[in-house]
Design an enzyme around this catalytic site. Structure first.
Site, mmCIF file in Angstrom:
data_model
loop_
_atom_site.group_PDB
_atom_site.id
_atom_site.type_symbol
_atom_site.label_atom_id
_atom_site.label_comp_id
_atom_site.label_asym_id
_atom_site.label_seq_id
_atom_site.Cartn_x
_atom_site.Cartn_y
_atom_site.Cartn_z
ATOM 1 N N VAL A 79 -0.403 7.959 -1.191
ATOM 2 C CA VAL A 79 -0.367 9.415 -1.087
ATOM 3 C C VAL A 79 -1.777 9.979 -1.205
ATOM 4 O O VAL A 79 -2.538 9.585 -2.079
ATOM 5 C CB VAL A 79 0.519 10.017 -2.196
ATOM 6 C CG1 VAL A 79 0.653 11.517 -1.996
ATOM 7 C CG2 VAL A 79 1.876 9.355 -2.214
ATOM 8 N N GLY A 106 2.767 4.829 -4.085
ATOM 9 C CA GLY A 106 4.164 4.706 -4.476
ATOM 10 C C GLY A 106 4.774 3.513 -3.788
ATOM 11 O O GLY A 106 4.079 2.719 -3.164
ATOM 12 N N ASP A 111 14.766 5.244 -7.168
ATOM 13 C CA ASP A 111 13.500 4.979 -7.850
ATOM 14 C C ASP A 111 13.068 6.205 -8.648
ATOM 15 O O ASP A 111 11.945 6.668 -8.541
ATOM 16 C CB ASP A 111 12.423 4.560 -6.844
ATOM 17 C CG ASP A 111 11.213 3.936 -7.535
ATOM 18 O OD1 ASP A 111 11.327 3.585 -8.726
ATOM 19 O OD2 ASP A 111 10.160 3.810 -6.887
ATOM 20 N N LYS A 138 1.736 11.403 2.784
ATOM 21 C CA LYS A 138 2.161 10.060 2.431
ATOM 22 C C LYS A 138 2.059 9.175 3.658
ATOM 23 O O LYS A 138 2.726 9.407 4.664
ATOM 24 C CB LYS A 138 3.592 10.092 1.895
ATOM 25 C CG LYS A 138 4.086 8.720 1.538
ATOM 26 C CD LYS A 138 5.228 8.795 0.564
ATOM 27 C CE LYS A 138 5.146 7.670 -0.424
ATOM 28 N NZ LYS A 138 5.911 7.902 -1.617
ATOM 29 N N PHE A 149 6.348 3.132 -1.227
ATOM 30 C CA PHE A 149 6.476 3.060 0.217
ATOM 31 C C PHE A 149 5.198 3.409 0.938
ATOM 32 O O PHE A 149 5.170 3.510 2.149
ATOM 33 C CB PHE A 149 7.608 3.978 0.666
ATOM 34 C CG PHE A 149 8.839 3.798 -0.161
ATOM 35 C CD1 PHE A 149 9.716 2.763 0.113
ATOM 36 C CD2 PHE A 149 9.091 4.620 -1.247
ATOM 37 C CE1 PHE A 149 10.827 2.564 -0.666
ATOM 38 C CE2 PHE A 149 10.207 4.423 -2.023
ATOM 39 C CZ PHE A 149 11.082 3.390 -1.742
ATOM 40 N N GLY A 155 -2.304 8.603 -5.293
ATOM 41 C CA GLY A 155 -1.570 7.514 -5.926
ATOM 42 C C GLY A 155 -0.878 6.687 -4.891
ATOM 43 O O GLY A 155 -0.939 6.967 -3.686
#
Ligand code: NAG
Ligand code: NAG
Ligand code: NAG
Ligand code: NAG
Ligand code: NAG
Ligand code: NAG
Ligand code: NAG
Ligand code: NAG
Ligand code: NAG
Ligand code: NAG
Ligand code: NAG
Length: 813
Positions: free
Chosen positions: A503, A498, A614, A517, A500, A496
């Protein structure tokens, strides 16, 4: 200054005293008050409620709601304003009616002879204690109101008993809210057997708060507000006593015993101008003393709450099955349990029985306790006296086991003596217990071996930070290793995206799965700073936070390595019609509680005081037992450097989850996270996304919808249809959580609870405050909700939404 004003001052000053001290030559008339030095407490005459009588008392001077904490002449009310408080010739503080000689109340300290040099003074302290000192040097206390409490336990006040003099520091309720005369409820520490705190009503035990187990009273499932109270418990040959203090002096908390026999710590909430209970006891039927009779076990979570302890049967079966359980249980067919192959059954999560008949030996360990009990035919059960660590001290019962109850997930172990037959009946279960233990042990060994192997794969780097101290070694992974593990960041391994970065799932050469990440260029941070930051964040460790395994900083790549959680994230289950039924209410509650605990840790327990900024369903990962772990914490700290101020230039977060003050003004605080948590909680209960219920006319989404239903008393309609609420307790919990959710999303940040209060409210049956109008970030653009954005003066929005976990990243304005 006009003359008459001066005159007024001269005329009125002497009569209306407001100092904190009263000397032997002065007196306090009705209308005068003593005010403690910092103005916290006042002492004077007052009229409770509509009673029309006057009493001398002490109250909180700064709190606008009359809150009387102590009353002198409880037994002898005044019917007019003629009361006068003064020090008499024997050095006692006395309350008289007018000039007359009628004595209404006296400190009544008898001294063999009053030294002629003595000149007593009375001072009202900022603790709320009214103290009569022998002399003006205030070295010797002759009398203090803290020794004669009424119905309020203030911080620093002693509760207990002086074993030498049998003097008891105890509380007696008022008769009613406007009548301070002694009522029928008392709260005291009973020293028979092993000391326990008990509320008596009309002289009979009503709620056994229980004995002190080292961190709590045995009758309270949890008493864990260690962030509020610091508690001292003393039990020696001189005294048994309990005192507490409020750690954060800005809180005003007191314990009240009300006229119905209910004990509540009350917290003054300035914003709403009222006292809010932190918990309430008794708060369920099993709390009432000996609810199910002797030798029984009361379990509030099951329909038929009374059952007999193993080896016992109802004494009067007919009555018992008609739910009249007062006779309790007796041992089955009079079986002997002495020296005939008997043994002990461990009954976990119990409020241990009434200890007034217990034999105590604080020097014994649990094993020695078992021996001691086994050796004496009349011993029917034993338990640890103290729960701290592995437990210590020995309590042994001879005779009836009165007033035990079950707690879910709390309480102590009781070892109950049963005959060989009963033991056989239960040993089958034991084997079932042992198997999983063995399996777990095996698993532990295997994972240990894996860890050791993985360690060899890691390239440890020891570098020095600016101050020359070596970094605490958070492993630095070699980029090649990560590239191999993720198959060169293959799209196949993408988990996915995110806020920043992206991942990926990775598999190390030894088979260990990791989550990788790969940070986007967003941060604009120097390498040293970045490294510093992750080393700080890596120190955050909590069972509800995703664990960071290492990092990689090489060839312009900034990569974080986390543990991999096979069940992915909460949104995958919560919002999927085919998967949501996996999450029954119990699981959802546990998940919500876990998130709350993790967030509380970030906010206050960790030294860093991290604001997540978040929090949302896709940032909650689930481990193999579906326990929640918060991901992406500390990222805001790395991404947006200006985060230490209360106002940020860049807003990081997700619409729908963002509090209005943050989304619109960039103002953030822990309360912005609380808002997000509230939204998440409502999502967990309803199984719907925050963006549901958006339509042309209302842009208020889920939050507004719940608020509307709440106002109409129909809030339970929002509960996810796939949750079956089997019992009253679950329904109560759901409705409690709905209310907590609404409290968290209130418009005013100051009115929202802190995460520690949330955890506390979720875990206790206390009365909740009523929520006020929530806030919603008005936003009709549905495509935006659910998306993570970063906006700021040098950035502009490029919506780039693809799916749920997609980010709109934002660049230069
Ligand atoms: C007040 O109480 C005193 C003593 O009990 C009594 O003599 C007096 O009549 C009472 N006054 C009123 C107004 O009730
Ligand atoms: C005390 O007695 C004097 C004389 O009898 C009277 O003038 C005064 O008002 C009384 N004071 C009070 C408080 O009753
Ligand atoms: C003072 O104490 C003595 C005994 O300690 C008791 O007999 C007396 O009634 C008390 N007097 C008052 C006014 O409370
Ligand atoms: C307990 O009572 C004894 C005897 O009256 C006294 O000497 C001692 O100071 C008291 N202890 C406390 C803590 O008040
Ligand atoms: C308290 O005692 C009073 C007087 O004895 C009695 O009328 C009342 O019912 C009692 N209250 C409770 C709650 O037991
Ligand atoms: C508890 O005991 C410690 C050490 O004796 C003392 O410093 C502290 O003030 C006590 N706290 C309270 C609430 O009495
Ligand atoms: C005490 O509480 C206030 C208000 O909640 C908070 O601002 C302050 O930081 C707290 N102080 C400590 C030492 O925790
Ligand atoms: C005493 O406390 C209980 C629990 O909060 C409450 O239900 C009850 O109304 C209180 N009684 C009075 C008279 O305030
Ligand atoms: C308490 O609230 C009042 C008004 O609601 C406000 O004036 C006062 O400053 C507040 N006090 C504190 C200590 O926050
Ligand atoms: C067993 O314990 C009871 C209570 O402590 C005691 O009275 C009795 O003497 C003990 N019996 C033996 C055989 O030690
Ligand atoms: C246990 O409870 C029963 C009935 O409630 C009572 O008669 C008995 O005295 C109690 N025994 C103990 C040891 O507290």
């Amino acid at each position: 200054m006009p003359l008459f004003v001066l005159l007024l001052i001269v005329l009125f000053r002497p009569s209306s005293s407001s100092s904190d001290i009263l000397t032997a030559s002065q007196s306090l008339k009705d209308g005068d008050v003593l005010v403690s030095e910092e103005g916290k407490f006042a002492c004077g005459f007052f009229t409770p409620g509509n009673s029309g009588s006057r009493f001398l008392g002490i109250w909180y001077a700064e709190i606008p709601v009359q809150t009387v904490v102590w009353v002198a002449n409880r037994e002898n009310p005044l019917n007019d304003t003629s009361g006068v408080l003064s020090v008499d010739f024997q050095g006692n503080l006395v309350l008289r009616r007018g000039n007359g000689s009628t004595l209404l109340w006296s400190t009544n300290v008898s001294l063999p002879s009053v030294p002629s040099s003595s000149s007593p003074v009375v001072r009202l302290l900022d603790s709320g204690n009214l103290v009569l000192y022998e002399n003006a040097d205030e070295n010797f206390i002759r009398w203090q109101s803290f020794d004669y409490p009424t119905n309020i336990h203030l911080p620093y006040m002693k509760f207990g008993m002086n074993r030498t003099s049998s003097f008891s520091w105890s509380f007696t309720s008022w008769r009613s809210y406007d009548d301070p005369r002694p009522g029928n409820c008392t709260y005291k520490i009973d020293t028979a057997g092993y000391p326990q705190a008990v509320i008596y009503k009309d002289g009979r035990p009503y709620f056994r708060v229980g004995s002190w187990t080292g961190s709590r009273w045995s009758g309270l499932a949890k008493m864990d507000p260690s962030y509020i109270f610091q508690v001292n418990f003393t039990n020696n040959e001189d005294e048994v006593s309990f005192t507490f203090r409020i750690i954060n002096e800005s809180f005003t908390v007191m314990l009240e015993l009300n006229e119905t026999g209910t004990i509540q710590p009350l917290n003054w909430v300035n914003d709403s101008q009222r006292w809010v209970p932190l918990y309430t006891g008794p708060n369920n039927p099993c709390d009432y003393y000996n609810q199910c009779g002797p030798n029984s076990n009361c379990d509030p979570d099951v329909n038929n709450m009374c059952s007999c302890l193993p080896g016992f049967e109802p004494k009067s079966p007919t009555n018992w099955y008609l739910r009249d359980t007062t006779d309790g249980c007796i041992r089955k067919n009079g079986n002997s349990i002495c020296h005939s192959g008997e043994g002990f059954l461990k009954i976990p999560n119990l409020k241990t029985p009434d200890t007034s008949i217990a034999i105590v030996d604080l020097s014994l360990s649990l094993t020695e306790c078992e021996q001691a009990c086994l050796n004496n035919c009349s011993c029917v059960a034993y338990a640890s006296a103290n729960d701290i660590g592995a437990g210590s001290g020995c309590l042994m019962w001879h005779g009836d086991l009165n007033d035990s109850r079950k707690f879910s997930g709390a309480g102590q172990d009781l070892y109950l003596r049963v005959d060989a037959a009963e033991l056989g009946r239960h040993s089958k279960n034991k084997i079932q217990v042992i198997m999983p233990v063995l399996a777990a042990l095996l698993l532990l060994l295997v994972s240990f071996a894996l860890v050791i192997k993985r360690r060899r794969d890691l390239k440890h780097t020891k570098e020095l930070d600016r101050t020359g101290k070596p970094y605490s070694a958070l492993p630095c992974f070699d980029l090649n290793l990560i590239v191999t593990a993720t198959d060169n960041f293959s799209i196949v391994n993408r988990l996915g995206q995110g806020g920043f970065g992206t991942v990926y799932k990775g598999v190390m050469s030894d088979g260990t799965e990791i989550a990788v990440k790969r940070l986007s260029e967003l941060s604009g941070q120097g390498d040293a700073e970045f490294r510093n930051e992750i080393n700080l964040i890596a120190k955050l460790q909590h069972r509800n936070l995703v664990k960071m395994l290492g990092f990689c900083l090489q060839d312009n790549e900034k990569i974080l390595v986390y543990e991999y959680l096979p069940n992915r994230s909460l949104d995958i289950f919560l919002f999927d019609e085919s998967k949501k039924s996996v999450l029954d209410w119990r699981k959802r509650f546990d998940i919500a509680m876990g998130i709350a605990r993790g967030l509380m840790y970030l906010h206050q327990d960790s030294r860093l005081k991290i604001i997540h900024r978040d929090l949302k369903a896709s940032n909650i990962l689930l481990d193999e037992t579906m326990d929640p772990k918060i991901a992406d914490f500390g990222m805001a700290k790395m991404c947006c450097r200006d985060q230490n101020e209360g106002k940020t230039r860049r807003v990081v977060g997700t619409y729908g989850y963002m509090s209005p003050e943050y989304a619109m003004g960039g103002l953030f605080s822990v309360k912005s996270d609380v808002y997000s948590f509230g939204v998440l909680l409502l999502e967990i209960i309803s199984g719907r996304k925050v963006s549901s219920y958006y339509d042309k006319d209302s842009f208020t989404g889920l939050v507004g919808h719940v608020w509307k239903l709440w106002g109409e008393g129909r809030s339970m309609e929002i509960v996810d249809e796939s949750i079956e609420l089997k019992d009253a307790r679950s329904r109560e919990e759901v409705s409690r959580c709905l209310q907590i959710g609404l409290l968290c999303v209130q418009q005013l940040a100051t009115e929202r609870p802190t995460m520690s209060s949330v955890v506390f409210m979720m875990g206790n049956g206390l009365l909740l405050p009523l929520p006020s109008q929530p806030a919603y970030v008005l936003r009709g653009d549905d495509s935006m909700s659910g998306n993570n954005i970063c906006i700021g003066p040098d950035l502009y929005t490029i919506p780039a939404s693809v799916n749920e976990i997609t980010t709109s990243t934002v660049k230069g304005r």
